[in-house]
Motif scaffolding. Sequence first.
Motif, PDB file in Angstrom:
ATOM      1  N   ILE A 147      -8.334   5.608   4.990  1.00 44.69           N
ATOM      2  CA  ILE A 147      -6.926   5.257   4.769  1.00 44.69           C
ATOM      3  C   ILE A 147      -6.522   4.073   5.662  1.00 44.69           C
TER       4      ILE A 147
ATOM      5  N   VAL B  78       0.860  -1.183   0.000  1.00 40.84           N
ATOM      6  CA  VAL B  78       0.000   0.000   0.000  1.00 40.84           C
ATOM      7  C   VAL B  78       0.895   1.232   0.000  1.00 40.84           C
TER       8      VAL B  78
ATOM      9  N   THR C  57      -1.944  -1.109  -3.853  1.00 42.78           N
ATOM     10  CA  THR C  57      -3.027  -0.144  -3.641  1.00 42.78           C
ATOM     11  C   THR C  57      -2.378   1.233  -3.533  1.00 42.78           C
TER      12      THR C  57
ATOM     13  N   HIS D 123      -6.939   0.562   4.400  1.00 37.22           N
ATOM     14  CA  HIS D 123      -5.904   0.125   3.452  1.00 37.22           C
ATOM     15  C   HIS D 123      -4.587  -0.162   4.168  1.00 37.22           C
TER      16      HIS D 123
ATOM     17  N   CYS E 178      -3.087   5.064  -2.555  1.00 35.49           N
ATOM     18  CA  CYS E 178      -4.039   5.973  -1.904  1.00 35.49           C
ATOM     19  C   CYS E 178      -3.593   7.424  -2.064  1.00 35.49           C
ATOM     20  N   HIS E 179      -4.539   8.338  -1.934  1.00 35.07           N
ATOM     21  CA  HIS E 179      -4.259   9.766  -2.076  1.00 35.07           C
ATOM     22  C   HIS E 179      -5.225  10.543  -1.204  1.00 35.07           C
TER      23      HIS E 179
ATOM     24  N   ILE F 116       0.831   5.319   0.175  1.00 35.09           N
ATOM     25  CA  ILE F 116      -0.008   6.481   0.498  1.00 35.09           C
ATOM     26  C   ILE F 116       0.684   7.714  -0.079  1.00 35.09           C
TER      27      ILE F 116
ATOM     28  N   SER G 115      -8.809   9.418  -0.976  1.00 36.13           N
ATOM     29  CA  SER G 115      -9.113   8.026  -0.623  1.00 36.13           C
ATOM     30  C   SER G 115      -9.916   8.006   0.662  1.00 36.13           C
TER      31      SER G 115
END
Length: 285
Positions: free
Chosen positions: A197, A164, A188, A200, A190-191, A166, A194
Motif C-alpha cells: 500500500i 490514490v 489508483t 501507492h 487499492c483494497h 484506499i 493490494s
Amino acid sequence: MTARLIDGISLSAKIRDELAETVAHLKATCGITPCLAVILVGEDHASQVYVRNKVAACEKAGIRSILARYALNVTSAEVLGKIAEWNADPEIHGILVQLPLPKQFDTDTILSAILPEKDVDGFHAENVGVLMQGGHSCFIPCTPYGVMKMLESEGVNIDGAEAVVIGSSNIVGKPMAMLLLAKHATVTLCHIRSRDIAFHTRRADILVVAVGCAKMITGDMIKPGAVVIDVGINRTPDGKLCGDVDFESAKEIAGLITPVPGGVGPMTITMLLVNTLESAERTLK
Ligand SMILES: NC(=O)c1ccc[n+]([C@@H]2O[C@H](COP(=O)([O-])OP(=O)(O)OC[C@H]3O[C@@H](n4cnc5c(N)ncnc54)[C@H](O)[C@@H]3O)[C@@H](O)[C@H]2O)c1
C-alpha cells in the motif's frame, strides 16, 4: 512542514446556509417543500445516530423528513411495500434506506426498489451506471460527493494528478475513484488485497483513505505536500474518534489534510441535503 486543514464544518455550514435559502425560495415561489423519507431497521446504535443527525439536519434546512422505523425482524416485503408507497408519493423527493441492513435482507434488492430519481444516496444500479459513464444526471453518493466539494473549495488541481484511493467499497471507494477519474486524475484504487500500500500512497498527489482501520496511513507513507482526505471513522481504545490516517505524523508531511472529526463527516450529510433539494427542483423541469 505543517499541513493546512480542510475544515469540513465551516464548508458544510456555508453550503447548508445557501441551501436553506434555496429551500425557502422554492417553498415561497413554487409551493414545494423538499422531503426526505428514511427507513431505519433494527437497533444498531451507529445507524440510529446517523439517522437522527440526518433528520435534524433536514429540519434545520427547512427540508421535511419522514422516518419509518422497523424492528429487527421486519420482512423484506414490508420494507419493499413502504418503498413502493413512497415511490408513488409525489410529495416525497428522496428515499434513503439506512445501511447496513440486517442479514435477512438482500441489500441490492432493497436499494434497487427505490426509484432512481428518488435515490438521493446514489446507490441504485442505474445511478451507479450513470456515474461510471461520467454522466451528470445521476445522484452522486454523498461521501465522495462531499470530498469532491472539499477539493473544489480548496482549488485542488485534479486534472492529471496522481490520485490514490484506499478502500474500494460501493459507497465510498469506487464512486470516489470514478469522480476523480471524471475530473481527469490518474486513479489508483487499492483494497485489502493490494500489495505494498505504501508504494501507492507515496505516489499520491491526492490521497483518499476510506478503509476503517484506525491510523493505518502514517506520515512516512505520504508524499510531501500531498492532499490527504481521511474518510475513516474509528474509535480508539479510550473511546476517542480517529480516522484511517495517523493525523499527528501525516500533518507534518501533507500540504492539505482533513481532520477526524470535523472533516469529511459533516460533508456527507450536507450532500444528502443537496441531493434532496436537487431532486425536488427536478420535479419542476
Ligand atoms: N465520514 C463519513 O461520512 C463516512 C461515510 C462512510 C464511511 N465512512 C468510514 O469510512 C471507512 C470505510 O467505510 P466503507 O463503508 O467504505 O467500508 P467497507 O468496510 O465497506 O470497505 C472497506 C474497504 O477498505 C478495504 N480495506 C480494508 N482493510 C484494508 C487494508 N488493511 N488495506 C487496504 N484496504 C483495506 C477493503 O478491501 C474495502 O474495499 C469506515 O471507517 C467508515 O466508518 C465515513
